[in-house]
Write a protein that holds these residues in place. Structure first.
Motif, PDB file in Angstrom:
ATOM      1  N   VAL A  21      49.368 -28.195  42.148  1.00  0.00           N
ATOM      2  CA  VAL A  21      49.441 -28.323  43.605  1.00  0.00           C
ATOM      3  C   VAL A  21      48.850 -27.115  44.333  1.00  0.00           C
ATOM      4  O   VAL A  21      48.492 -27.216  45.507  1.00  0.00           O
ATOM      5  CB  VAL A  21      50.890 -28.569  44.093  1.00  0.00           C
ATOM      6  N   GLY A  22      48.767 -25.978  43.669  1.00  0.00           N
ATOM      7  CA  GLY A  22      48.241 -24.786  44.327  1.00  0.00           C
ATOM      8  C   GLY A  22      48.105 -23.631  43.350  1.00  0.00           C
ATOM      9  O   GLY A  22      48.390 -23.772  42.158  1.00  0.00           O
ATOM     10  N   VAL A  23      47.656 -22.502  43.888  1.00  0.00           N
ATOM     11  CA  VAL A  23      47.499 -21.291  43.084  1.00  0.00           C
ATOM     12  C   VAL A  23      48.160 -20.137  43.820  1.00  0.00           C
ATOM     13  O   VAL A  23      48.435 -20.215  45.020  1.00  0.00           O
ATOM     14  CB  VAL A  23      46.010 -20.967  42.800  1.00  0.00           C
ATOM     15  N   GLU A  24      48.401 -19.087  43.062  1.00  0.00           N
ATOM     16  CA  GLU A  24      48.992 -17.890  43.654  1.00  0.00           C
ATOM     17  C   GLU A  24      48.362 -16.671  42.996  1.00  0.00           C
ATOM     18  O   GLU A  24      48.109 -16.661  41.800  1.00  0.00           O
ATOM     19  CB  GLU A  24      50.510 -17.899  43.427  1.00  0.00           C
ATOM     20  N   TYR A  25      48.132 -15.667  43.803  1.00  0.00           N
ATOM     21  CA  TYR A  25      47.554 -14.414  43.321  1.00  0.00           C
ATOM     22  C   TYR A  25      48.662 -13.370  43.301  1.00  0.00           C
ATOM     23  O   TYR A  25      49.555 -13.392  44.152  1.00  0.00           O
ATOM     24  CB  TYR A  25      46.410 -13.970  44.244  1.00  0.00           C
ATOM     25  N   ALA A  26      48.619 -12.463  42.339  1.00  0.00           N
ATOM     26  CA  ALA A  26      49.643 -11.425  42.221  1.00  0.00           C
ATOM     27  C   ALA A  26      48.990 -10.089  41.895  1.00  0.00           C
ATOM     28  O   ALA A  26      48.185  -9.985  40.967  1.00  0.00           O
ATOM     29  CB  ALA A  26      50.650 -11.800  41.140  1.00  0.00           C
ATOM     30  N   VAL A  27      49.353  -9.078  42.674  1.00  0.00           N
ATOM     31  CA  VAL A  27      48.882  -7.710  42.448  1.00  0.00           C
ATOM     32  C   VAL A  27      50.123  -6.825  42.378  1.00  0.00           C
ATOM     33  O   VAL A  27      50.852  -6.698  43.374  1.00  0.00           O
ATOM     34  CB  VAL A  27      47.950  -7.236  43.590  1.00  0.00           C
ATOM     35  N   PRO A  28      50.406  -6.236  41.195  1.00  0.00           N
ATOM     36  CA  PRO A  28      51.606  -5.391  41.072  1.00  0.00           C
ATOM     37  C   PRO A  28      51.581  -4.213  42.047  1.00  0.00           C
ATOM     38  O   PRO A  28      50.563  -3.541  42.208  1.00  0.00           O
ATOM     39  CB  PRO A  28      51.531  -4.890  39.625  1.00  0.00           C
ATOM     40  N   LYS A  29      52.722  -3.984  42.665  1.00  0.00           N
ATOM     41  CA  LYS A  29      52.828  -2.880  43.616  1.00  0.00           C
ATOM     42  C   LYS A  29      52.687  -1.530  42.911  1.00  0.00           C
ATOM     43  O   LYS A  29      52.295  -0.549  43.534  1.00  0.00           O
ATOM     44  CB  LYS A  29      54.147  -2.978  44.371  1.00  0.00           C
ATOM     45  N   ALA A  30      52.975  -1.484  41.610  1.00  0.00           N
ATOM     46  CA  ALA A  30      52.810  -0.239  40.860  1.00  0.00           C
ATOM     47  C   ALA A  30      51.337   0.158  40.792  1.00  0.00           C
ATOM     48  O   ALA A  30      51.007   1.342  40.697  1.00  0.00           O
ATOM     49  CB  ALA A  30      53.378  -0.395  39.451  1.00  0.00           C
ATOM     50  N   ILE A  31      50.453  -0.821  40.847  1.00  0.00           N
ATOM     51  CA  ILE A  31      49.008  -0.567  40.813  1.00  0.00           C
ATOM     52  C   ILE A  31      48.465  -0.390  42.223  1.00  0.00           C
ATOM     53  O   ILE A  31      47.593   0.427  42.464  1.00  0.00           O
ATOM     54  CB  ILE A  31      48.265  -1.724  40.102  1.00  0.00           C
ATOM     55  N   SER A  32      48.985  -1.172  43.140  1.00  0.00           N
ATOM     56  CA  SER A  32      48.490  -1.144  44.519  1.00  0.00           C
ATOM     57  C   SER A  32      49.661  -1.147  45.498  1.00  0.00           C
ATOM     58  O   SER A  32      50.289  -2.180  45.701  1.00  0.00           O
ATOM     59  CB  SER A  32      47.594  -2.360  44.770  1.00  0.00           C
ATOM     60  N   PRO A  33      49.963   0.010  46.101  1.00  0.00           N
ATOM     61  CA  PRO A  33      51.093   0.059  47.032  1.00  0.00           C
ATOM     62  C   PRO A  33      50.877  -0.771  48.306  1.00  0.00           C
ATOM     63  O   PRO A  33      51.826  -1.067  49.016  1.00  0.00           O
ATOM     64  CB  PRO A  33      51.231   1.542  47.366  1.00  0.00           C
ATOM     65  N   THR A  34      49.642  -1.148  48.559  1.00  0.00           N
ATOM     66  CA  THR A  34      49.350  -2.026  49.702  1.00  0.00           C
ATOM     67  C   THR A  34      48.587  -3.239  49.176  1.00  0.00           C
ATOM     68  O   THR A  34      47.937  -3.157  48.136  1.00  0.00           O
ATOM     69  CB  THR A  34      48.488  -1.313  50.767  1.00  0.00           C
ATOM     70  N   PRO A  35      48.663  -4.366  49.885  1.00  0.00           N
ATOM     71  CA  PRO A  35      47.957  -5.569  49.411  1.00  0.00           C
ATOM     72  C   PRO A  35      46.444  -5.346  49.313  1.00  0.00           C
ATOM     73  O   PRO A  35      45.875  -4.544  50.048  1.00  0.00           O
ATOM     74  CB  PRO A  35      48.259  -6.618  50.483  1.00  0.00           C
ATOM     75  N   ARG A  36      45.818  -6.063  48.408  1.00  0.00           N
ATOM     76  CA  ARG A  36      44.364  -6.024  48.259  1.00  0.00           C
ATOM     77  C   ARG A  36      43.719  -6.828  49.387  1.00  0.00           C
ATOM     78  O   ARG A  36      44.359  -7.650  50.027  1.00  0.00           O
ATOM     79  CB  ARG A  36      43.935  -6.652  46.918  1.00  0.00           C
ATOM     80  N   GLU A  37      42.440  -6.582  49.570  1.00  0.00           N
ATOM     81  CA  GLU A  37      41.650  -7.419  50.472  1.00  0.00           C
ATOM     82  C   GLU A  37      41.517  -8.756  49.771  1.00  0.00           C
ATOM     83  O   GLU A  37      41.139  -8.823  48.611  1.00  0.00           O
ATOM     84  CB  GLU A  37      40.274  -6.789  50.707  1.00  0.00           C
ATOM     85  N   GLY A  38      41.864  -9.823  50.431  1.00  0.00           N
ATOM     86  CA  GLY A  38      41.819 -11.141  49.805  1.00  0.00           C
ATOM     87  C   GLY A  38      40.648 -11.952  50.306  1.00  0.00           C
ATOM     88  O   GLY A  38      39.504 -11.522  50.223  1.00  0.00           O
ATOM     89  N   PHE A  39      40.963 -13.091  50.851  1.00  0.00           N
ATOM     90  CA  PHE A  39      39.940 -13.984  51.379  1.00  0.00           C
ATOM     91  C   PHE A  39      39.394 -13.424  52.688  1.00  0.00           C
ATOM     92  O   PHE A  39      40.043 -12.614  53.350  1.00  0.00           O
ATOM     93  CB  PHE A  39      40.533 -15.376  51.609  1.00  0.00           C
ATOM     94  N   MET A  40      38.220 -13.895  53.059  1.00  0.00           N
ATOM     95  CA  MET A  40      37.628 -13.398  54.302  1.00  0.00           C
ATOM     96  C   MET A  40      38.458 -13.845  55.493  1.00  0.00           C
ATOM     97  O   MET A  40      39.174 -14.838  55.436  1.00  0.00           O
ATOM     98  CB  MET A  40      36.166 -13.827  54.425  1.00  0.00           C
ATOM     99  N   GLY A  41      38.370 -13.064  56.543  1.00  0.00           N
ATOM    100  CA  GLY A  41      39.151 -13.358  57.731  1.00  0.00           C
ATOM    101  C   GLY A  41      40.534 -12.747  57.635  1.00  0.00           C
ATOM    102  O   GLY A  41      40.830 -11.982  56.711  1.00  0.00           O
ATOM    103  N   ASP A  42      41.389 -13.097  58.551  1.00  0.00           N
ATOM    104  CA  ASP A  42      42.721 -12.505  58.554  1.00  0.00           C
ATOM    105  C   ASP A  42      43.834 -13.552  58.506  1.00  0.00           C
ATOM    106  O   ASP A  42      44.952 -13.315  58.937  1.00  0.00           O
ATOM    107  CB  ASP A  42      42.890 -11.590  59.769  1.00  0.00           C
TER     108      ASP A  42
END
Length: 187
Positions: A121-142
């Protein structure tokens, strides 16, 4: 002698003209290539990015293919509970590397039908906070919104993309009212 000087002058002028012309062609070619790259970049839209995700995950409509790709590793963290308005989460721990690759989501979301067969039904992306204290740049736009999720990989930024099952709340909403609240195979 005058004819020789004239010929040399003419030859020199011709040579200079060739050098100037070839430089202009190289510069024009470089400009054209830059314009083509710019046009190509402008052609990529959020819609085209989502189509890329849909195409890249098409093979995972078959849960068997997802298992072969590492999303159902029995030794990996795969929640055994059904999450209301999300479904079951199958994580490919090999993809949890702190990078955002839209064509390689770390998590696939499945909902079983009444016979227990899983439907993507969908997908999910995960970036560990231990690696990145702030979210990564994802899809274009906001319009994409990363959530602070303490349950994935010891705390991660997660981003849902409802590229298969339409979500009236938006493609990046955390919950999807079109996904059942409870496991349909439990009936």
């Amino acid at each position: 002698m005058k004819t020789l000087k004239s010929t040399i002058k003419s030859f020199g002028s011709l040579l200079l003209l060739l050098v100037v012309t070839s430089c202009s062609k190289e510069e024009a070619t470089a400009e054209t290539e830059l314009e083509m790259v710019s046009v190509k970049a402008k052609k990529e839209t959020l819609e085209s990015q989502l189509k890329k995700v849909e195409k890249a995950t098409m093979r995972f409509h078959s849960f068997e293919q997802a298992k072969k790709a590492g999303y159902a590793d029995p030794y990996a963290f795969n929640p055994s509970i059904y999450v209301p308005n999300m479904g079951f989460h199958y994580i490919n721990v090999g993809l949890i590397d702190g990078e955002f690759d839209m064509e390689k989501p770390e998590i696939l979301l499945y909902v079983p039908n009444e016979q227990g067969q899983l439907k993507l039904v969908g997908v999910e992306y995960a970036v560990p906070k231990a690696i990145s204290p702030t979210p990564r740049e994802g899809f274009m736009g906001d319009t994409d919104h990363w959530d602070d999720n303490p349950n994935v990989a010891g705390g991660s930024w997660t981003l849902h993309a409802w590229v298969i099952e339409e979500n009236p709340n938006g493609v990046f909403a955390e919950f999807n009212p079109n996904v059942p609240v409870s496991d349909p195979s439990d009936k």
